[in-house]
Scaffold this motif. Structure first.
Motif, short mmCIF file in Angstrom:
data_model
loop_
_atom_site.label_atom_id
_atom_site.label_comp_id
_atom_site.label_asym_id
_atom_site.label_seq_id
_atom_site.Cartn_x
_atom_site.Cartn_y
_atom_site.Cartn_z
N ILE A 256 38.99 -13.28 -12.53
CA ILE A 256 40.41 -13.17 -12.19
C ILE A 256 41.05 -12.01 -12.93
CG2 ILE A 256 42.66 -14.29 -12.42
CD1 ILE A 256 41.08 -15.43 -10.13
N ALA A 257 40.76 -11.90 -14.22
CA ALA A 257 41.31 -10.80 -15.02
C ALA A 257 40.85 -9.46 -14.48
CB ALA A 257 40.89 -10.97 -16.47
N ASP A 258 39.58 -9.38 -14.13
CA ASP A 258 39.02 -8.12 -13.62
C ASP A 258 39.62 -7.74 -12.26
OD1 ASP A 258 36.82 -6.01 -13.70
OD2 ASP A 258 36.30 -7.05 -11.83
N ARG A 259 39.75 -8.70 -11.38
CA ARG A 259 40.25 -8.42 -10.02
C ARG A 259 41.74 -8.09 -10.00
NH1 ARG A 259 36.57 -8.81 -5.33
NH2 ARG A 259 34.60 -9.43 -6.31
N ASN A 260 42.48 -8.61 -10.98
CA ASN A 260 43.93 -8.42 -10.98
C ASN A 260 44.41 -7.44 -12.04
OD1 ASN A 260 45.22 -10.56 -8.99
ND2 ASN A 260 43.53 -11.60 -10.04
N GLY A 261 43.46 -6.85 -12.78
CA GLY A 261 43.84 -5.88 -13.81
C GLY A 261 44.66 -6.50 -14.94
N LEU A 262 44.27 -7.71 -15.35
CA LEU A 262 45.00 -8.44 -16.39
C LEU A 262 44.11 -8.63 -17.61
CD1 LEU A 262 46.55 -11.23 -14.14
CD2 LEU A 262 47.81 -9.33 -15.18
N PRO A 263 44.72 -8.74 -18.80
CA PRO A 263 43.94 -9.05 -20.00
C PRO A 263 43.33 -10.45 -19.91
CG PRO A 263 46.12 -8.20 -20.57
CD PRO A 263 46.13 -8.49 -19.10
N VAL A 264 42.09 -10.60 -20.35
CA VAL A 264 41.43 -11.90 -20.30
C VAL A 264 42.22 -12.95 -21.08
CG1 VAL A 264 39.38 -13.17 -21.07
CG2 VAL A 264 39.13 -10.95 -19.95
N ALA A 265 42.74 -12.56 -22.23
CA ALA A 265 43.48 -13.51 -23.07
C ALA A 265 44.71 -14.06 -22.35
CB ALA A 265 43.91 -12.84 -24.37
N LEU A 266 45.34 -13.21 -21.53
CA LEU A 266 46.53 -13.64 -20.80
C LEU A 266 46.17 -14.66 -19.72
CD1 LEU A 266 49.49 -12.84 -21.13
CD2 LEU A 266 49.21 -11.19 -19.28
N VAL A 267 45.04 -14.43 -19.06
CA VAL A 267 44.60 -15.37 -18.02
C VAL A 267 44.12 -16.67 -18.66
CG1 VAL A 267 43.05 -15.71 -16.05
CG2 VAL A 267 43.96 -13.43 -16.52
N GLU A 268 43.46 -16.57 -19.80
CA GLU A 268 43.04 -17.78 -20.51
C GLU A 268 44.25 -18.64 -20.88
OE1 GLU A 268 40.84 -16.10 -23.75
OE2 GLU A 268 38.90 -16.47 -22.78
N LYS A 269 45.32 -17.98 -21.32
CA LYS A 269 46.54 -18.71 -21.68
C LYS A 269 47.16 -19.36 -20.45
CE LYS A 269 50.97 -18.27 -24.10
NZ LYS A 269 51.73 -19.01 -23.09
N LEU A 270 47.06 -18.66 -19.31
CA LEU A 270 47.59 -19.20 -18.06
C LEU A 270 46.90 -20.51 -17.71
CD1 LEU A 270 49.70 -18.06 -15.98
CD2 LEU A 270 47.73 -17.38 -14.58
N VAL A 271 45.58 -20.53 -17.84
CA VAL A 271 44.81 -21.73 -17.55
C VAL A 271 45.19 -22.85 -18.52
CG1 VAL A 271 42.50 -22.76 -17.57
CG2 VAL A 271 42.86 -20.53 -16.51
N LYS A 272 45.28 -22.50 -19.80
CA LYS A 272 45.64 -23.50 -20.81
C LYS A 272 47.01 -24.10 -20.54
CE LYS A 272 46.05 -24.16 -25.82
NZ LYS A 272 45.98 -23.50 -27.16
N ASP A 273 47.97 -23.25 -20.16
CA ASP A 273 49.33 -23.72 -19.91
C ASP A 273 49.41 -24.61 -18.67
OD1 ASP A 273 50.21 -22.29 -22.09
OD2 ASP A 273 51.00 -20.61 -20.94
N HIS A 274 48.44 -24.50 -17.76
CA HIS A 274 48.47 -25.28 -16.52
C HIS A 274 47.41 -26.39 -16.50
CE1 HIS A 274 50.97 -21.91 -15.25
NE2 HIS A 274 51.43 -22.71 -14.32
N THR A 275 46.88 -26.69 -17.68
CA THR A 275 45.92 -27.79 -17.79
C THR A 275 46.67 -29.08 -18.12
OG1 THR A 275 44.13 -26.34 -18.52
CG2 THR A 275 43.92 -28.69 -19.03
N THR A 276 46.47 -30.09 -17.30
CA THR A 276 47.10 -31.40 -17.49
C THR A 276 46.11 -32.33 -18.16
OG1 THR A 276 48.43 -31.09 -15.49
CG2 THR A 276 48.23 -33.33 -16.34
N SER A 277 46.54 -32.98 -19.23
CA SER A 277 45.67 -33.90 -19.97
C SER A 277 45.52 -35.23 -19.22
CB SER A 277 46.23 -34.16 -21.37
OG SER A 277 46.34 -32.95 -22.08
N ARG A 278 44.66 -36.09 -19.72
CA ARG A 278 44.49 -37.42 -19.15
C ARG A 278 45.82 -38.17 -19.14
NH1 ARG A 278 39.69 -36.70 -22.12
NH2 ARG A 278 37.78 -37.10 -20.90
N THR A 279 46.09 -38.88 -18.07
CA THR A 279 47.31 -39.68 -17.98
C THR A 279 47.30 -40.76 -19.06
OG1 THR A 279 47.37 -39.30 -15.59
CG2 THR A 279 48.75 -41.09 -16.46
N LEU A 280 48.38 -40.82 -19.83
CA LEU A 280 48.52 -41.77 -20.94
C LEU A 280 47.40 -41.62 -21.98
CD1 LEU A 280 49.53 -45.02 -19.00
CD2 LEU A 280 51.03 -43.34 -20.09
#
Length: 222
Positions: free
Chosen positions: A174-198
């Motif tokens: 994703i970083a390569d195809r969109n010309g984005l820093p890997v660290a920024l895309v990694e943070k994007l994934v982390k920010d959109h990760t939902t933990s186990r319910t309760l």
């Protein structure tokens, strides 16, 4: 005789009134009350858990979408558009003259056993594609890195989520195809990760549609 007719008429009249009252209560008033409560307290769920982008409804958080390139001439199965995060395989949805993949007419599992030759081939082909598509300069995906949800469809075929592991092995591509820093895309994934319910129900997950909307915004700013 007249009394009998009169009694019958009264009974019919009472039955008709009961029918009208019950129809009004159960067919009009009750649905309106339930709909009003649902819209007031659970508006998003009542309307299908809609996801909006740029002021428009672009999908539901409960239903996955495909991110493919337009079909080429003579091609039956479209290639994935690799600038986007990809969801789970869609084999469970089947196809007919009306429906293909996430165009919702039917859904369901593949209904194939673990030793079915077709299923085994699908999984092997899917794993090879995941390794090939997500290996970029300086980053190689190993077959052992590929999680199960990357190569198997869900029971309904409509799963909107992927595991954090599957999202993470897509980060470099994703970083390569969109010309984005890997660290920024990694943070994007982390920010959109939902933990186990309760804290104990289900598994950690990433909603692919929400993640791609955020990716689009990130790529546009860059």
């Amino acid at each position: 005789m007249n009394n009998s007719v009169s009694n019958t008429a009264r009974l019919l009249g009472a039955g008709l009134r009961a029918l009208l009252v019950l129809t009004l209560v159960t067919g009009v008033i009750y649905p309106l009350v339930v709909t009003g409560i649902a819209q007031g307290l659970f508006s998003n769920k009542a309307n299908g858990s809609e996801i909006k982008a740029d002021g428009k409804v672009v999908g539901s958080s409960l239903i996955g979408q495909a991110y493919n390139l337009p079909l080429k001439k003579g091609q039956e199965t479209p290639d994935p558009d690799l600038k986007w995060f990809q969801g789970r395989p869609q084999n469970g949805l089947g196809s007919n003259s009306v429906n293909t993949q996430y165009k919702l007419i039917l859904s369901g599992a593949t209904n194939r056993s673990g030793d079915n030759a077709d299923l085994i081939k699908w999984v092997k082909d899917a794993k090879a594609a995941v390794v090939k598509d997500n290996s970029v300069a300086g980053y190689t995906v190993k077959p052992s890195d590929v999680p199960a949800d990357a190569v198997t469809s869900s029971g309904s075929g409509l799963d909107p989520d992927i595991s954090p592991q599957y999202a993470e092995i897509q980060v470099h591509r994703i970083a390569d195809r969109n010309g984005l820093p890997v660290a920024l895309v990694e943070k994007l994934v982390k920010d959109h990760t939902t933990s186990r319910t309760l804290g104990f129900i289900g598994e950690p997950r990433v909603n692919v549609l929400e993640l791609n909307i955020a990716l689009k915004g990130l790529a546009t700013k860059s």
